[in-house]
Design a protein around this motif. Sequence first.
Motif, PDB file in Angstrom:
ATOM      1  N   THR A 104       0.825  -1.208   0.000  1.00 18.91           N
ATOM      2  CA  THR A 104       0.000   0.000   0.000  1.00 18.91           C
ATOM      3  C   THR A 104       0.860   1.259   0.000  1.00 18.91           C
ATOM      4  N   GLU A 105       1.851   1.289   0.886  1.00 20.52           N
ATOM      5  CA  GLU A 105       2.672   2.497   1.021  1.00 20.52           C
ATOM      6  C   GLU A 105       3.537   2.743  -0.201  1.00 20.52           C
ATOM      7  N   LEU A 106       4.017   1.659  -0.816  1.00 20.71           N
ATOM      8  CA  LEU A 106       4.955   1.825  -1.925  1.00 20.71           C
ATOM      9  C   LEU A 106       4.345   1.456  -3.279  1.00 20.71           C
ATOM     10  N   SER A 107       3.024   1.348  -3.351  1.00 19.77           N
ATOM     11  CA  SER A 107       2.395   1.007  -4.623  1.00 19.77           C
ATOM     12  C   SER A 107       2.743   2.028  -5.699  1.00 19.77           C
ATOM     13  N   PHE A 108       2.986   3.268  -5.266  1.00 23.59           N
ATOM     14  CA  PHE A 108       3.316   4.322  -6.227  1.00 23.59           C
ATOM     15  C   PHE A 108       4.615   4.043  -6.966  1.00 23.59           C
ATOM     16  N   PHE A 109       5.562   3.344  -6.302  1.00 22.85           N
ATOM     17  CA  PHE A 109       6.927   3.268  -6.828  1.00 22.85           C
ATOM     18  C   PHE A 109       6.949   2.581  -8.192  1.00 22.85           C
ATOM     19  N   GLU A 110       6.403   1.379  -8.244  1.00 25.32           N
ATOM     20  CA  GLU A 110       6.422   0.663  -9.511  1.00 25.32           C
ATOM     21  C   GLU A 110       5.473   1.310 -10.522  1.00 25.32           C
ATOM     22  N   GLN A 111       4.381   1.899 -10.029  1.00 26.61           N
ATOM     23  CA  GLN A 111       3.469   2.586 -10.939  1.00 26.61           C
ATOM     24  C   GLN A 111       4.158   3.766 -11.625  1.00 26.61           C
ATOM     25  N   GLU A 112       4.939   4.514 -10.854  1.00 20.79           N
ATOM     26  CA  GLU A 112       5.628   5.666 -11.448  1.00 20.79           C
ATOM     27  C   GLU A 112       6.784   5.237 -12.348  1.00 20.79           C
ATOM     28  N   ILE A 113       7.448   4.138 -11.988  1.00 18.10           N
ATOM     29  CA  ILE A 113       8.485   3.597 -12.876  1.00 18.10           C
ATOM     30  C   ILE A 113       7.854   3.188 -14.206  1.00 18.10           C
ATOM     31  N   ALA A 114       6.724   2.506 -14.115  1.00 15.97           N
ATOM     32  CA  ALA A 114       6.057   2.025 -15.324  1.00 15.97           C
ATOM     33  C   ALA A 114       5.570   3.170 -16.201  1.00 15.97           C
ATOM     34  N   ALA A 115       5.225   4.290 -15.567  1.00 14.42           N
ATOM     35  CA  ALA A 115       4.666   5.420 -16.319  1.00 14.42           C
ATOM     36  C   ALA A 115       5.728   6.247 -17.037  1.00 14.42           C
ATOM     37  N   LEU A 116       7.010   5.993 -16.754  1.00 13.55           N
ATOM     38  CA  LEU A 116       8.069   6.759 -17.407  1.00 13.55           C
ATOM     39  C   LEU A 116       8.059   6.516 -18.917  1.00 13.55           C
ATOM     40  N   ASN A 117       8.113   7.580 -19.677  1.00 20.12           N
ATOM     41  CA  ASN A 117       8.196   7.432 -21.131  1.00 20.12           C
ATOM     42  C   ASN A 117       9.614   7.100 -21.580  1.00 20.12           C
ATOM     43  N   LYS A 118      10.557   7.473 -20.769  1.00 13.58           N
ATOM     44  CA  LYS A 118      11.958   7.203 -21.040  1.00 13.58           C
ATOM     45  C   LYS A 118      12.655   7.104 -19.680  1.00 13.58           C
ATOM     46  N   PRO A 119      13.827   6.604 -19.579  1.00 14.74           N
ATOM     47  CA  PRO A 119      14.647   6.069 -20.667  1.00 14.74           C
ATOM     48  C   PRO A 119      14.246   4.649 -21.029  1.00 14.74           C
ATOM     49  N   ASP A 120      14.923   4.073 -22.017  1.00 13.59           N
ATOM     50  CA  ASP A 120      14.703   2.683 -22.370  1.00 13.59           C
ATOM     51  C   ASP A 120      15.122   1.791 -21.210  1.00 13.59           C
ATOM     52  N   ASN A 121      14.592   0.565 -21.214  1.00 12.28           N
ATOM     53  CA  ASN A 121      14.901  -0.380 -20.139  1.00 12.28           C
ATOM     54  C   ASN A 121      16.403  -0.559 -19.938  1.00 12.28           C
ATOM     55  N   ALA A 122      17.145  -0.619 -21.041  1.00 13.14           N
ATOM     56  CA  ALA A 122      18.581  -0.908 -20.962  1.00 13.14           C
ATOM     57  C   ALA A 122      19.341   0.152 -20.170  1.00 13.14           C
ATOM     58  N   ALA A 123      18.804   1.364 -20.095  1.00  9.28           N
ATOM     59  CA  ALA A 123      19.491   2.436 -19.384  1.00  9.28           C
ATOM     60  C   ALA A 123      19.565   2.194 -17.885  1.00  9.28           C
ATOM     61  N   PHE A 124      18.720   1.281 -17.389  1.00  6.46           N
ATOM     62  CA  PHE A 124      18.690   1.022 -15.946  1.00  6.46           C
ATOM     63  C   PHE A 124      19.753   0.015 -15.516  1.00  6.46           C
ATOM     64  N   ARG A 125      20.652  -0.318 -16.426  1.00  6.22           N
ATOM     65  CA  ARG A 125      21.805  -1.180 -16.140  1.00  6.22           C
ATOM     66  C   ARG A 125      21.364  -2.513 -15.532  1.00  6.22           C
ATOM     67  N   GLU A 126      21.823  -2.836 -14.323  1.00  3.81           N
ATOM     68  CA  GLU A 126      21.528  -4.153 -13.755  1.00  3.81           C
ATOM     69  C   GLU A 126      20.057  -4.352 -13.435  1.00  3.81           C
ATOM     70  N   TYR A 127      19.280  -3.276 -13.493  1.00  5.76           N
ATOM     71  CA  TYR A 127      17.839  -3.380 -13.228  1.00  5.76           C
ATOM     72  C   TYR A 127      17.021  -3.340 -14.516  1.00  5.76           C
ATOM     73  N   GLU A 128      17.687  -3.566 -15.636  1.00  2.00           N
ATOM     74  CA  GLU A 128      16.988  -3.514 -16.924  1.00  2.00           C
ATOM     75  C   GLU A 128      15.787  -4.454 -16.948  1.00  2.00           C
ATOM     76  N   HIS A 129      16.002  -5.713 -16.574  1.00  2.00           N
ATOM     77  CA  HIS A 129      14.907  -6.681 -16.665  1.00  2.00           C
ATOM     78  C   HIS A 129      13.843  -6.416 -15.605  1.00  2.00           C
ATOM     79  N   PHE A 130      14.253  -5.945 -14.438  1.00  2.00           N
ATOM     80  CA  PHE A 130      13.269  -5.589 -13.409  1.00  2.00           C
ATOM     81  C   PHE A 130      12.324  -4.511 -13.943  1.00  2.00           C
ATOM     82  N   VAL A 131      12.868  -3.487 -14.570  1.00  2.00           N
ATOM     83  CA  VAL A 131      12.023  -2.412 -15.111  1.00  2.00           C
ATOM     84  C   VAL A 131      11.143  -2.944 -16.231  1.00  2.00           C
ATOM     85  N   ARG A 132      11.687  -3.834 -17.043  1.00  2.00           N
ATOM     86  CA  ARG A 132      10.889  -4.432 -18.112  1.00  2.00           C
ATOM     87  C   ARG A 132       9.688  -5.168 -17.523  1.00  2.00           C
TER      88      ARG A 132
END
Length: 594
Positions: A104-132
């Motif tokens: 509940t408290e952190l539901s915003f975090f992944e929602q806001e990550i998902a809403a980013l128009n950029k950068p591409d997934n690969a830009a997140f380095r070791e978290y590329e697949h997590f963001v995908r």
Amino acid sequence: MGVQEDLPRWNPTHIFAAADSPDVEHALTEVKNRSRRLSRDYRDQISILDLDHLVLGIREYESCVSLLQRVSSYAELCYGLHDQQAETLALLTRCDEAWAELATELSFFEQEIAALNKPDNAAFREYEHFVRKVRATSLQQPSGPAGEVLTRLAPTGIDGWQRLAQQLLGRLRVEIDGATQGIGALLPTLYDPDRTVRASTHAAITQALQGELDLRATALSMIAADGEARANLGAPDWLTSRYALDQVDAAEVDTLLAVADECLPVMHDYYALKRDVLGQGELTDYDRYAPIFPNVDPGPFSWSEATTLVIDSFASIDAILGAAARSILAENCIDAEPRPTKQRKASTRAIPGSPACISLNYTGRLRDVFTLAHEMGHALHLRFAAEQPFFAATPPPVTGETVALFCEAVVAHELMSRNDRVELQAIYLARWLEDQLVAIGRHSALHAFEVGIRSSVRGCGFLTPDHINQVWLDTQRQVYGPAVTFTAGYAIWWSYLSELFIQPGSNYSYIYGQLSALTLLEGFKRDPESFGPRFLDLLRAGDSKPPADLLAATGVQTKHPGCLRQSVEALRTRLTQLHTLVAEAATIPPPPAL
């Protein structure tokens, strides 16, 4: 057990001193503190952060989730392996509540990550697949107030029913021969060569399953109904959410199930062969796991013999794997001792910051050796995948089962290569072939059972035990074919299977794993020298890429039916080989009487 010896028992105190200890309290408090800081620092800010601060935020989010996962894993292991005392149950409840609060408290975090128009997934380095994954999953989740309400209701909805199911399954006790035992300790007896022993064990377990059957039926019905209700409110249904977890799509699973159906004639022929070799007139459900030659004793495998076999087999893939297996055995992170209160099903659980814990009920039987190999495969996978960040360190179930079933196959192959006695060759091959067929056919039937249950819930709501029993028998008959006769009590044997309650929709991952593992084995046999490094790369990759991409690098094309159908042909070949061994064994005169 045929061999009397001390078996390892997991000691949880290297993680936390006790379920109600101050260090547990400190960890849960720290989770709350980290969660509040994240909410304060990142809510409504993610869209304006630069990349470095985005990655830093993901790391802070990851540390919060991994700490709560450490406490949860500890509580679940204590409950499953050691005790079901009030302190442990209270901690499990607190963990459920903590997950709901965190979501509940952190539901915003992944929602806001998902809403980013950029950068591409690969830009997140070791978290590329997590963001995908976050971006893909966000498309399925209800947002806004509806999403928050569903999250808050989880502890009193599906989470609550699943916790009740765990408690009901945990207190199943079987009265047999004047003693009380857990089902987990007794199920290996169904592999006993003595039919009388198998029949009495089956009858005792059936009698035990009658107790609280209505409550287990209610729990299963409500778990299914809760999932349907959530889907009607915009949440993903029980299979869609599972597909997201496993990172597969519906077409891929449909292909797996179609190939699994092609394996059923092999399974039917295998049980017909077993019925004929046993010569009992009929093969009942309690005869399914009987050794194909009951009068030939392959001998109990001591713990030392089993572990040596596993280490040597893994070393044949790559010396690094053999050394890692030896380290796991030396780290006291295996619980092999059967106990009345211990969970029935073998499992391996990741514990952030600590070695994974393996649980099995070891009795020295051949099947136990294969189970040890399977769980060691899981543990090795988690050990090498720990080189990834936490969010990429837990392989999805389909990849995990592929690795574990491949490791089991390598041990079976090694065991057969060490013996030239025809009867033993037949026993080992039959056990291995049966396990492969069960991984495919039985789990195909369990998947069909789950589909049938949810279809019934949509049609008539609450399900009675009789209704569930009928769905169970209908789906079981399809997989075992005409050679197996079901006893009257078998209708309620669905009610001890924890995965139906705790991990709905997970059964196809075993089909995926077995078909992929058979393909891996063929690649290993063709080119063992180059296979080891590629297999280690697969282990180290963890969850850093989709399973299909990771397996493609090892030569397994899970989205192509032609590749998977090679596994069907491999099973047919092994069944033909077993027919040959059985025929040869029939011509060998029995050993002289002593």
